[in-house]
Structures are given as C-alpha cells and as structure tokens.
Design a protein around this motif. Structure first.
Motif, PDB file in Angstrom:
ATOM      1  N   GLU A  16       0.833  -1.206   0.000  1.00 44.08           N
ATOM      2  CA  GLU A  16       0.000   0.000   0.000  1.00 44.08           C
ATOM      3  C   GLU A  16       0.869   1.258   0.000  1.00 44.08           C
ATOM      4  O   GLU A  16       0.591   2.211  -0.735  1.00 44.08           O
ATOM      5  CB  GLU A  16      -0.945   0.011   1.202  1.00 44.08           C
ATOM      6  N   HIS A  17       1.924   1.252   0.804  1.00 49.95           N
ATOM      7  CA  HIS A  17       2.834   2.404   0.822  1.00 49.95           C
ATOM      8  C   HIS A  17       3.546   2.548  -0.522  1.00 49.95           C
ATOM      9  O   HIS A  17       3.761   3.663  -0.995  1.00 49.95           O
ATOM     10  CB  HIS A  17       3.856   2.282   1.959  1.00 49.95           C
ATOM     11  N   ALA A  18       3.892   1.415  -1.136  1.00 50.39           N
ATOM     12  CA  ALA A  18       4.547   1.449  -2.451  1.00 50.39           C
ATOM     13  C   ALA A  18       3.607   2.038  -3.502  1.00 50.39           C
ATOM     14  O   ALA A  18       4.032   2.799  -4.367  1.00 50.39           O
ATOM     15  CB  ALA A  18       5.001   0.053  -2.854  1.00 50.39           C
ATOM     16  N   GLU A  19       2.331   1.698  -3.416  1.00 47.93           N
ATOM     17  CA  GLU A  19       1.347   2.217  -4.375  1.00 47.93           C
ATOM     18  C   GLU A  19       1.155   3.723  -4.238  1.00 47.93           C
ATOM     19  O   GLU A  19       0.805   4.395  -5.198  1.00 47.93           O
ATOM     20  CB  GLU A  19       0.008   1.501  -4.200  1.00 47.93           C
ATOM     21  N   THR A  20       1.406   4.242  -3.045  1.00 44.56           N
ATOM     22  CA  THR A  20       1.249   5.682  -2.832  1.00 44.56           C
ATOM     23  C   THR A  20       2.554   6.445  -3.032  1.00 44.56           C
ATOM     24  O   THR A  20       2.612   7.636  -2.752  1.00 44.56           O
ATOM     25  CB  THR A  20       0.667   5.983  -1.435  1.00 44.56           C
ATOM     26  N   GLY A  21       3.610   5.742  -3.509  1.00 40.09           N
ATOM     27  CA  GLY A  21       4.829   6.448  -3.880  1.00 40.09           C
ATOM     28  C   GLY A  21       6.092   6.091  -3.139  1.00 40.09           C
ATOM     29  O   GLY A  21       7.155   6.583  -3.463  1.00 40.09           O
ATOM     30  N   ALA A  22       6.028   5.259  -2.114  1.00 40.44           N
ATOM     31  CA  ALA A  22       7.233   4.851  -1.388  1.00 40.44           C
ATOM     32  C   ALA A  22       7.902   3.721  -2.172  1.00 40.44           C
ATOM     33  O   ALA A  22       7.412   2.602  -2.176  1.00 40.44           O
ATOM     34  CB  ALA A  22       6.883   4.389   0.020  1.00 40.44           C
ATOM     35  N   CYS A  23       8.979   4.040  -2.872  1.00 39.73           N
ATOM     36  CA  CYS A  23       9.570   3.093  -3.817  1.00 39.73           C
ATOM     37  C   CYS A  23      10.895   2.495  -3.379  1.00 39.73           C
ATOM     38  O   CYS A  23      11.462   1.678  -4.097  1.00 39.73           O
ATOM     39  CB  CYS A  23       9.769   3.780  -5.162  1.00 39.73           C
ATOM     40  N   THR A  24      11.402   2.919  -2.237  1.00 39.80           N
ATOM     41  CA  THR A  24      12.664   2.385  -1.734  1.00 39.80           C
ATOM     42  C   THR A  24      12.464   1.947  -0.293  1.00 39.80           C
ATOM     43  O   THR A  24      11.535   2.416   0.384  1.00 39.80           O
ATOM     44  CB  THR A  24      13.781   3.449  -1.779  1.00 39.80           C
TER      45      THR A  24
END
Length: 88
Positions: A16-24
């Motif tokens: 969910e965090h990755a989908e909102t822009g947290a990519c690392t």
C-alpha cells in the motif's frame, strides 16, 4: 504475512505504501518505520518492491533530483560559453 515483526508491518501495508509512492526501503521506513529497528526485514522489503516497481522512482529520489539539477545547471552554464567561443 508480517514483513517487520518489530513494528507489526505486513506485506499488504508495504504494498500500500509502495502504491502511494514509497519506492525504496528508506521511503517505506519513513512511511511506517519498517526496517528502522533491527533491520532484518530490509531485504524482504526490497524483494517486495522489486526492480522497476516504481515508474516515478527517479522523480522521487532526492539523489537523482540533486544530480539532475546539478547536471542541468552545468549544461546551462556551459552553453553560453560555447556559443561565445563559436562566434569568435
């Protein structure tokens, strides 16, 4: 399934965090603290994020932004000097 047992963070939460822009892993840590205590989950987080998982990664990464800005500024500064030398 839990990814970070120190903070009780699940795979679903990481995704969910990755989908909102947290990519690392560092951005995931900033969003939910996963990976900031014992660090044993960092590799799991990397695996969940995968390579190329974030198309906006370059736009979000401050190192890439700084490098791109420095390169653009250097190119802009060099362009007038080249034009003046060509004119002479």
């Amino acid at each position: 399934m839990y990814v970070c047992s120190c903070f009780g963070i699940t795979e679903r939460q990481v995704r969910e965090h990755a989908e909102t822009g947290a990519c690392t892993p560092r951005q995931i840590a900033g969003a939910c603290k996963a990976g900031t205590d014992c660090g044993s989950c960092v590799r799991k987080i990397q695996a969940l994020l995968g390579r190329g998982a974030c198309p906006r990664r370059e736009a979000l990464d401050p190192v890439v932004l700084t490098t791109a800005a420095t390169t653009a500024a250097a190119a802009a500064a060099a362009a007038p000097a080249q034009t003046a030398a060509e004119a002479a």
